[in-house]
Design an enzyme around this catalytic site. Structure first.
Site, PDB file in Angstrom:
ATOM      1  CB  THR A   1      -0.964   0.007   1.205  1.00 61.02           C
ATOM      2  OG1 THR A   1      -1.736   1.220   1.170  1.00 61.02           O
ATOM      3  CG2 THR A   1      -0.232  -0.084   2.533  1.00 61.02           C
TER       4      THR A   1
ATOM      5  CG  HIS B   1       3.757 -11.930  16.327  1.00 66.82           C
ATOM      6  ND1 HIS B   1       4.874 -12.591  15.872  1.00 66.82           N
ATOM      7  CD2 HIS B   1       4.175 -11.214  17.406  1.00 66.82           C
ATOM      8  CE1 HIS B   1       5.916 -12.294  16.620  1.00 66.82           C
ATOM      9  NE2 HIS B   1       5.528 -11.455  17.574  1.00 66.82           N
TER      10      HIS B   1
END
Length: 485
Positions: free
Chosen positions: A404, A456
């Site tokens: 992005t 994560h």
């Protein structure tokens, strides 16, 4: 899913298809045909907006349009019939009164020419009618017939309209249990105000409910859920020339409320699901990209890159692909149902794009296999298609990693949210001339900040740091695109 049905009379009904994976509804943005129009196999008849993109729908057979079941701006469930086509050919048929019932008809105007008995004339000045919303008075009249019954040369009356006319009783009101007559803008107004049309006494000709009737019904008792809103205003869209995406807003002197739907609604749901499902970690690095910017200018002059979109995003995308190749475990997804980590041996590189319909993330399929010119061509096509609002649902499915570029808005950096089902997203900040220590001296250099968010569960701190550090190293020394590739 089957998208059409056929009855014995040759009338085929086309249903709203699932134009993406698992979509349940779509909004009709624009009709390209009207009742009475001739269509051919493969002709685009309407444009719809799903939760992922705007899509044009082709009709799968030849014939004459008989009914449009929904007006523009209506959200329709997948599987509902949206258009009916008479595949027998000819003009759209009118519904005749059974022979056992004598139905008086009004005399056609004297100025209307008598139709010859030998052939059926083509109607002129036809007024298209959206199903179930009434018709002008002229289109409900017929000429008395003698001998062989041949339709007079005048505007057509479509079956759905004839059926609705049968609902009117002798006093011009709607019979109990039948669908009330009202034009599309009036129905939209009544829906916005929460008014049941069946409870309104019509004042218009032939028992048609007018806007004044709707306003009169709500004047004594405003809607309780919006006591501070004096009125609801709908975009003034004529029945025969509605806007592609009508927007209804609730206005007061201090605020405007806009319904959430389409791409924006889907994006909001996806971001909420991603933010509260995948544990996000974001790391940042500021890097000197002066050499990369010089390489961009050199590539613009290269004959192999002529006519292609060459900019910093191209080299950053290539740098990320090289970093993924060096750290393949980052390219994965989490399968909650199977309790498995799915390692991807391909990279579908997503590029976040801001469009008038909201944020979309189309992806370049198998981006890891493309040369720099091929990647430039794919990026250029992706951006152009997104700006035109023609990105297909398939182009937004199956992404693995996303980029992005918030720098185009002058933003230094941010903490991007993962695209659902992906393991990482790289945000690019604005590239600015800043003081930087270069070869022991402070010099003006082109500098930017990169931010990498990752899941994560899939990516630990070491792996995420290695990926981000590799991208930064390539942008600082772009010759690593050759030595590391």
């Amino acid at each position: 899913m089957t998208t059409m049905t056929e009855n014995a009379s040759g009338l085929r009904e086309f249903k709203m298809p699932d134009v993406g994976e698992g979509l349940t509804e779509a909004e009709i943005l624009k009709w390209y045909v009207q009742p009475g129009d001739t269509v051919t196999d493969g002709q685009v008849v309407c444009e719809v907006e799903t939760a992922k993109a705007a899509v044009e729908l082709p009709i799968p057979y030849d014939g004459v349009v008989r009914e449009l079941h929904f007006p523009e701006g209506t959200t329709v469930d997948v599987g509902q019939v949206i258009i009916a086509v008479d595949v027998a050919g000819g003009s759209a048929p009118t519904e005749e009164t059974p022979a056992a019932v004598e139905t008086p008809v009004a005399e056609a105007p004297a100025s209307t020419p008598q139709a010859p008995v030998a052939e059926e004339p083509k109607p002129e000045g036809r007024t298209p009618v959206l199903v179930g919303y009434g018709v002008s008075e002229a289109s409900t009249k017929r000429r008395p017939r003698k001998g062989a019954e041949v339709p007079a040369q005048q505007p057509e009356t479509f079956p759905a309209v004839a059926a609705i006319q049968g609902e009117l009783n002798g006093h011009g009101s709607v019979a109990v249990g039948q669908r009330p007559l009202a034009k599309p803008p009036v129905r939209k107004l009544a829906k916005d105000l929460g008014v049941d049309l069946a409870t309104i006494t019509p004042s218009g000709p032939d028992g048609i409910i007018t806007r004044e009737d709707v306003h009169a019904a709500v004047a004594p008792a405003p809607a309780p859920e919006r006591p501070a809103v004096p009125a609801v205003t709908a975009s003034p869209v004529p029945a025969q020339a509605q806007a592609p995406a009508p927007v209804v807003t609730y206005d007061t002197a201090r605020e405007t409320r806009i319904p959430i739907k389409g791409v924006r609604k889907a994006t909001a749901a996806a971001m909420i699901g991603s933010a509260f499902t995948a544990p996000h970690v974001t790391e940042f690095v500021t890097v000197d990209v002066t050499r990369t910017m010089k390489l961009v200018e050199e590539l613009k002059q290269d004959k192999e890159m002529q006519g292609l979109r060459v900019n910093p995003l191209l080299l950053i995308a290539k740098a990320l692909l090289v970093a993924i190749k060096r750290n393949p475990d980052v390219n994965a997804s989490w399968d909650e149902a199977a309790q498995e980590i799915v390692l991807k041996h391909y990279v579908n590189l997503g590029i976040a794009a801001a469009t008038p319909r909201g944020l979309i993330v189309p992806n370049i399929k198998d981006a890891h296999t493309k040369t720099l010119p091929q990647l430039a061509g794919a990026l250029g096509e992706l951006v152009a298609t997104a700006r035109e609002g023609k990105t297909s649902p398939a182009a937004m499915q199956g992404g693995t990693v996303t980029i992005t570029n918030v720098g185009v808005f002058g933003v230094d950096t941010g903490t991007p949210i993962l695209n659902p089902g992906e393991s990482a997203i790289l945000a690019i900040g604005a590239i600015k001339l800043q003081p930087w220590v270069h070869k022991g001296k402070v010099k003006p250099r082109q500098v930017t900040t990169l931010a990498l968010s990752f899941d994560h569960r899939l990516v630990d701190g070491e792996l995420g740091s290695k990926v981000l550090a590799d991208v930064a190293a390539i942008l600082e020394q772009p010759k690593r695109l050759i030595t590391w590739a």
